[in-house]
Design a protein around this motif. Structure first.
Motif, PDB file in Angstrom:
ATOM      1  N   GLY A   1       0.796  -1.221   0.000  1.00  8.91           N
ATOM      2  CA  GLY A   1       0.000   0.000   0.000  1.00  8.91           C
ATOM      3  C   GLY A   1       0.824   1.263   0.000  1.00  8.91           C
ATOM      4  N   ILE A   2       1.908   1.306   0.778  1.00  8.17           N
ATOM      5  CA  ILE A   2       2.722   2.513   0.843  1.00  8.17           C
ATOM      6  C   ILE A   2       3.560   2.662  -0.420  1.00  8.17           C
ATOM      7  CG2 ILE A   2       4.762   1.536   1.995  1.00  8.17           C
ATOM      8  CD1 ILE A   2       3.061   4.925   2.740  1.00  8.17           C
ATOM      9  N   THR A   3       3.994   1.544  -0.996  1.00  9.89           N
ATOM     10  CA  THR A   3       4.735   1.611  -2.257  1.00  9.89           C
ATOM     11  C   THR A   3       3.837   2.095  -3.386  1.00  9.89           C
ATOM     12  OG1 THR A   3       6.154  -0.205  -1.516  1.00  9.89           O
ATOM     13  CG2 THR A   3       6.166   0.303  -3.865  1.00  9.89           C
ATOM     14  N   TYR A   4       2.583   1.680  -3.372  1.00 11.15           N
ATOM     15  CA  TYR A   4       1.612   2.176  -4.352  1.00 11.15           C
ATOM     16  C   TYR A   4       1.488   3.692  -4.258  1.00 11.15           C
ATOM     17  CZ  TYR A   4      -3.104   3.440  -5.925  1.00 11.15           C
ATOM     18  OH  TYR A   4      -4.175   4.064  -6.506  1.00 11.15           O
ATOM     19  N   CYS A   5       1.341   4.230  -3.044  1.00  4.76           N
ATOM     20  CA  CYS A   5       1.260   5.685  -2.861  1.00  4.76           C
ATOM     21  C   CYS A   5       2.528   6.375  -3.364  1.00  4.76           C
ATOM     22  CB  CYS A   5       1.030   6.018  -1.390  1.00  4.76           C
ATOM     23  SG  CYS A   5      -0.586   5.544  -0.746  1.00  4.76           S
ATOM     24  N   PHE A   6       3.660   5.770  -3.078  1.00  2.98           N
ATOM     25  CA  PHE A   6       4.945   6.343  -3.491  1.00  2.98           C
ATOM     26  C   PHE A   6       5.040   6.453  -5.005  1.00  2.98           C
ATOM     27  CE2 PHE A   6       9.373   5.675  -4.784  1.00  2.98           C
ATOM     28  CZ  PHE A   6      10.009   6.710  -4.123  1.00  2.98           C
ATOM     29  N   LEU A   7       4.534   5.446  -5.720  1.00  4.54           N
ATOM     30  CA  LEU A   7       4.674   5.399  -7.175  1.00  4.54           C
ATOM     31  C   LEU A   7       3.683   6.283  -7.908  1.00  4.54           C
ATOM     32  CD1 LEU A   7       5.227   1.550  -7.660  1.00  4.54           C
ATOM     33  CD2 LEU A   7       6.952   3.353  -7.832  1.00  4.54           C
ATOM     34  N   LEU A   8       2.697   6.812  -7.206  1.00  2.48           N
ATOM     35  CA  LEU A   8       1.652   7.581  -7.883  1.00  2.48           C
ATOM     36  C   LEU A   8       2.133   8.920  -8.421  1.00  2.48           C
ATOM     37  CD1 LEU A   8      -1.453   7.037  -5.557  1.00  2.48           C
ATOM     38  CD2 LEU A   8      -1.175   6.234  -7.911  1.00  2.48           C
ATOM     39  N   GLU A   9       3.018   9.586  -7.699  1.00  2.61           N
ATOM     40  CA  GLU A   9       3.371  10.964  -8.046  1.00  2.61           C
ATOM     41  C   GLU A   9       4.825  11.257  -7.719  1.00  2.61           C
ATOM     42  OE1 GLU A   9       3.805  13.794  -9.565  1.00  2.61           O
ATOM     43  OE2 GLU A   9       1.693  14.321  -9.364  1.00  2.61           O
ATOM     44  N   GLN A  10       5.621  11.466  -8.770  1.00  4.85           N
ATOM     45  CA  GLN A  10       7.042  11.746  -8.577  1.00  4.85           C
ATOM     46  C   GLN A  10       7.268  13.129  -7.980  1.00  4.85           C
ATOM     47  OE1 GLN A  10      11.152  12.078 -11.223  1.00  4.85           O
ATOM     48  NE2 GLN A  10       9.349  11.118 -12.138  1.00  4.85           N
TER      49      GLN A  10
ATOM     50  N   LEU B   1      -1.134  22.466 -13.769  1.00  4.48           N
ATOM     51  CA  LEU B   1      -0.616  21.693 -12.649  1.00  4.48           C
ATOM     52  C   LEU B   1      -0.835  22.462 -11.352  1.00  4.48           C
ATOM     53  CD1 LEU B   1       2.870  20.839 -14.214  1.00  4.48           C
ATOM     54  CD2 LEU B   1       0.868  19.337 -14.220  1.00  4.48           C
ATOM     55  N   ARG B   2      -0.728  21.767 -10.227  1.00  3.72           N
ATOM     56  CA  ARG B   2      -0.747  22.463  -8.945  1.00  3.72           C
ATOM     57  C   ARG B   2       0.634  23.084  -8.714  1.00  3.72           C
ATOM     58  NH1 ARG B   2       1.664  19.682  -4.880  1.00  3.72           N
ATOM     59  NH2 ARG B   2       2.205  17.514  -5.295  1.00  3.72           N
ATOM     60  N   ALA B   3       0.686  24.048  -7.815  1.00  7.85           N
ATOM     61  CA  ALA B   3       1.916  24.820  -7.616  1.00  7.85           C
ATOM     62  C   ALA B   3       3.086  23.937  -7.201  1.00  7.85           C
ATOM     63  CB  ALA B   3       1.684  25.914  -6.570  1.00  7.85           C
ATOM     64  N   GLY B   4       2.832  22.937  -6.339  1.00  6.57           N
ATOM     65  CA  GLY B   4       3.907  22.050  -5.911  1.00  6.57           C
ATOM     66  C   GLY B   4       4.480  21.239  -7.055  1.00  6.57           C
ATOM     67  N   GLN B   5       3.635  20.821  -7.983  1.00  9.47           N
ATOM     68  CA  GLN B   5       4.117  20.086  -9.140  1.00  9.47           C
ATOM     69  C   GLN B   5       4.990  20.974 -10.024  1.00  9.47           C
ATOM     70  OE1 GLN B   5       0.139  18.792 -10.508  1.00  9.47           O
ATOM     71  NE2 GLN B   5       0.962  16.703 -10.526  1.00  9.47           N
ATOM     72  N   VAL B   6       4.569  22.213 -10.211  1.00  7.86           N
ATOM     73  CA  VAL B   6       5.342  23.140 -11.044  1.00  7.86           C
ATOM     74  C   VAL B   6       6.713  23.388 -10.430  1.00  7.86           C
ATOM     75  CG1 VAL B   6       5.442  25.487 -11.965  1.00  7.86           C
ATOM     76  CG2 VAL B   6       3.270  24.230 -11.975  1.00  7.86           C
ATOM     77  N   GLN B   7       6.751  23.567  -9.115  1.00  6.72           N
ATOM     78  CA  GLN B   7       8.023  23.832  -8.440  1.00  6.72           C
ATOM     79  C   GLN B   7       9.002  22.686  -8.636  1.00  6.72           C
ATOM     80  OE1 GLN B   7       7.715  24.155  -4.187  1.00  6.72           O
ATOM     81  NE2 GLN B   7       9.758  25.023  -3.955  1.00  6.72           N
ATOM     82  N   LYS B   8       8.534  21.449  -8.479  1.00 10.86           N
ATOM     83  CA  LYS B   8       9.410  20.302  -8.642  1.00 10.86           C
ATOM     84  C   LYS B   8       9.780  20.091 -10.104  1.00 10.86           C
ATOM     85  CE  LYS B   8       9.417  18.838  -4.313  1.00 10.86           C
ATOM     86  NZ  LYS B   8      10.640  18.744  -3.497  1.00 10.86           N
ATOM     87  N   MET B   9       8.789  20.170 -10.976  1.00 12.27           N
ATOM     88  CA  MET B   9       9.010  19.881 -12.391  1.00 12.27           C
ATOM     89  C   MET B   9       9.997  20.840 -13.039  1.00 12.27           C
ATOM     90  SD  MET B   9       7.914  21.279 -15.553  1.00 12.27           S
ATOM     91  CE  MET B   9       6.415  22.151 -15.152  1.00 12.27           C
ATOM     92  N   SER B  10       9.970  22.110 -12.640  1.00 11.67           N
ATOM     93  CA  SER B  10      10.746  23.138 -13.333  1.00 11.67           C
ATOM     94  C   SER B  10      12.242  22.885 -13.328  1.00 11.67           C
ATOM     95  CB  SER B  10      10.455  24.512 -12.706  1.00 11.67           C
ATOM     96  OG  SER B  10       9.095  24.852 -12.874  1.00 11.67           O
ATOM     97  N   SER B  11      12.742  22.081 -12.365  1.00 11.03           N
ATOM     98  CA  SER B  11      14.187  21.848 -12.295  1.00 11.03           C
ATOM     99  C   SER B  11      14.582  20.400 -12.570  1.00 11.03           C
ATOM    100  CB  SER B  11      14.712  22.255 -10.907  1.00 11.03           C
ATOM    101  OG  SER B  11      14.180  21.403  -9.903  1.00 11.03           O
ATOM    102  N   ARG B  12      13.613  19.546 -12.924  1.00 11.08           N
ATOM    103  CA  ARG B  12      13.901  18.131 -13.124  1.00 11.08           C
ATOM    104  C   ARG B  12      13.644  17.736 -14.575  1.00 11.08           C
ATOM    105  NH1 ARG B  12      11.537  15.278  -7.595  1.00 11.08           N
ATOM    106  NH2 ARG B  12      12.610  16.674  -6.128  1.00 11.08           N
ATOM    107  N   PRO B  13      14.692  17.423 -15.322  1.00 16.21           N
ATOM    108  CA  PRO B  13      14.550  17.176 -16.761  1.00 16.21           C
ATOM    109  C   PRO B  13      13.539  16.094 -17.120  1.00 16.21           C
ATOM    110  CG  PRO B  13      16.852  17.431 -16.191  1.00 16.21           C
ATOM    111  CD  PRO B  13      16.097  17.396 -14.893  1.00 16.21           C
ATOM    112  N   ASP B  14      13.519  14.973 -16.396  1.00 19.25           N
ATOM    113  CA  ASP B  14      12.590  13.904 -16.768  1.00 19.25           C
ATOM    114  C   ASP B  14      11.140  14.340 -16.571  1.00 19.25           C
ATOM    115  OD1 ASP B  14      13.089  13.929 -13.988  1.00 19.25           O
ATOM    116  OD2 ASP B  14      12.283  11.899 -13.789  1.00 19.25           O
ATOM    117  N   MET B  15      10.866  15.163 -15.575  1.00 17.56           N
ATOM    118  CA  MET B  15       9.515  15.667 -15.362  1.00 17.56           C
ATOM    119  C   MET B  15       9.160  16.725 -16.400  1.00 17.56           C
ATOM    120  SD  MET B  15       9.504  15.800 -11.158  1.00 17.56           S
ATOM    121  CE  MET B  15       7.833  16.425 -11.044  1.00 17.56           C
ATOM    122  N   ILE B  16      10.139  17.522 -16.795  1.00 16.69           N
ATOM    123  CA  ILE B  16       9.911  18.487 -17.874  1.00 16.69           C
ATOM    124  C   ILE B  16       9.512  17.765 -19.150  1.00 16.69           C
ATOM    125  CG2 ILE B  16      11.074  20.152 -19.390  1.00 16.69           C
ATOM    126  CD1 ILE B  16      12.740  21.005 -16.943  1.00 16.69           C
ATOM    127  N   LEU B  17      10.188  16.671 -19.445  1.00 16.39           N
ATOM    128  CA  LEU B  17       9.875  15.888 -20.634  1.00 16.39           C
ATOM    129  C   LEU B  17       8.467  15.288 -20.541  1.00 16.39           C
ATOM    130  CD1 LEU B  17      10.957  14.784 -23.320  1.00 16.39           C
ATOM    131  CD2 LEU B  17      11.805  12.795 -22.066  1.00 16.39           C
TER     132      LEU B  17
END
Length: 422
Positions: free
Chosen positions: A71-80, A340-356
């Motif tokens: 269950g906790i691994t499922y939650c972990f895998l849902l959103e990088q 996206l929500r603000a937290g997603q934008v903050q993380k995505m903006s500096s991570r190449p795989d999420m940008i892709l």
């Protein structure tokens, strides 16, 4: 973890992370993992909280650990975008708990099954967790052997924002304090496990670890990690310390070690040791995979996750996305905050795989006027550890045409060598 589940309910994180976002940043190979519909995620977290209590009191332990780990691994895998080192650690520890008899003493299962041996468990069950925590400490220290960290960055920046710290707040802007925290954290991480294993230094090392994690809890927003680490660090103490503590509270004589009987099964020992060795080989190699990628991992972020590179970087990035319709030649800019929500934008903006991933999402969802697929380009400026912002990716590359792989992203630009730290 029960307390953590309560926090998810209290702060509205369940809806924020897994219900309201129209798009989720998944891990490579796990795009098929999706949140439960409706109130499913609330039920899922509620069940996790109940299972956490069952594990803590040792009730229905085996099935509880299996279900909790899944269950906790499922939650972990849902959103990088909500990746946390301590949540990754919880997934690993939950997996390991499945295989150890942690319900043999002071547990509900032990009371329900008095015929079970409860005086001793095989030594590998303890060293399994010691080894896991030792790797966390060690690799966290190795990651700090970087030029920026040795120059006191980004610790200098972080401490400058903590002047409201009682008693010592006015000292935190001093130059020597930045170096003290930087080098102190590095040395503690590198040598914590050996100092805890040596009996002569164990008490002092444990006190240092306690102060280190309590200071981190006060200075930084790192959730339950300090408390998980403090609890896990007690595994390095003498294994019978809970028995001796209980005996001291009740003013009873300490339990005799001579009366204990072994619970190991010699015929299974080779298989057990082989599986443990395989597990630790994986744990040793995964944090080193960033050496397979060219460039500075602090800049490219390739190989950063799952490597215990904790609270190491300050990545301040701004990302702009431009969508071109080749069918009519029109180009328009897309504001990520509208998708996206603000937290997603903050993380995505500096991570190449999420940008892709986001570029592919835009290519799928933005309207187009003809059969030809949309083109998506991004202009990403990254300021690393106080440096002036510089281009992270090639703004001329059509990211929608780039494949998502575990290999090196050739559209990443090299880290500017002449950019000074402010």
């Amino acid at each position: 973890m029960f307390c953590e589940v309560l926090r998810y309910f209290a702060y509205g994180w369940i809806a924020r992370y897994w219900i309201t976002p129209p798009f989720f940043f998944t891990y490579y190979g796990f795009s098929w993992v999706h949140p439960w519909p409706g109130v499913g995620m609330y039920l899922h977290l509620g069940i996790l909280g109940l299972l956490a209590i069952f594990i803590a009191i040792g009730f229905a332990y085996r099935i509880s650990t299996i279900l909790f780990a899944l269950g906790i691994t499922y939650c972990f895998l849902l959103e990088q975008a909500v990746y946390l080192n301590h949540l990754y650690l919880v997934c690993l520890l939950s997996f390991l708990l499945i295989f150890v008899p942690a319900n043999r003493a002071l547990a509900a299962d032990a009371w329900l099954h008095p015929q079970w041996p409860r005086d001793r468990v095989p030594a590998w069950t303890l060293w399994l967790f010691r080894g896991q925590m030792g790797l966390v400490y060690f690799y966290s220290g190795v990651a700090k052997l970087s030029p920026d960290w040795l120059r006191g960055q980004p610790m200098r920046m972080w401490l400058a924002d903590e002047t409201d710290f009682r008693i010592i707040g006015h000292f935190l802007q001093e130059e020597w304090v930045a170096y003290l925290f930087s080098y102190g954290g590095l040395l503690l991480d590198l040598f914590m496990a050996p100092l805890l294993l040596w009996r002569r230094t164990r008490g002092a090392a444990f006190c240092l670890a306690l102060g280190f994690h309590l200071a981190n809890s006060r200075l930084f927003s790192i959730g339950i990690f300090p408390w998980v680490a403090i609890a896990a660090t007690t595994l390095f103490l003498s294994p019978d310390w809970p028995r001796r503590l209980i005996a001291a509270i009740h003013r009873a004589p300490a339990p005799s070690k001579s009366s204990r009987t072994a619970a190991d099964s010699p015929q299974n020992r080779p298989l057990i040791l082989t599986l443990i060795a395989l597990y630790f080989v994986i744990q040793l190699l995964v944090p080193l995979r960033h050496f397979l990628y060219p460039g500075n991992v602090d800049w490219t972020y390739e190989g950063h996750l799952f490597s215990w590179r904790m609270k190491l970087l300050d990545r301040d990035a701004q990302a702009r996305f431009f969508v071109t319709d080749p069918n009519n030649g029109a180009t328009h800019e897309v504001d990520p905050l509208e998708r996206l929500r603000a937290g997603q934008v903050q993380k995505m903006s500096s991570r190449p795989d999420m940008i892709l991933q986001f570029a592919h999402y835009l290519a799928r969802t933005e309207p187009r006027s003809g059969p030809r697929p949309l083109q998506v380009r991004a202009e990403v400026l990254l300021g690393l550890n106080g440096r002036d912002p510089a281009l992270l990716i090639d703004p001329k590359v059509d990211l929608a045409a780039e494949r998502q792989t575990l290999g090196h992203a050739k559209w990443l630009l090299p880290m500017p060598q002449s950019t000074p730290i402010r």
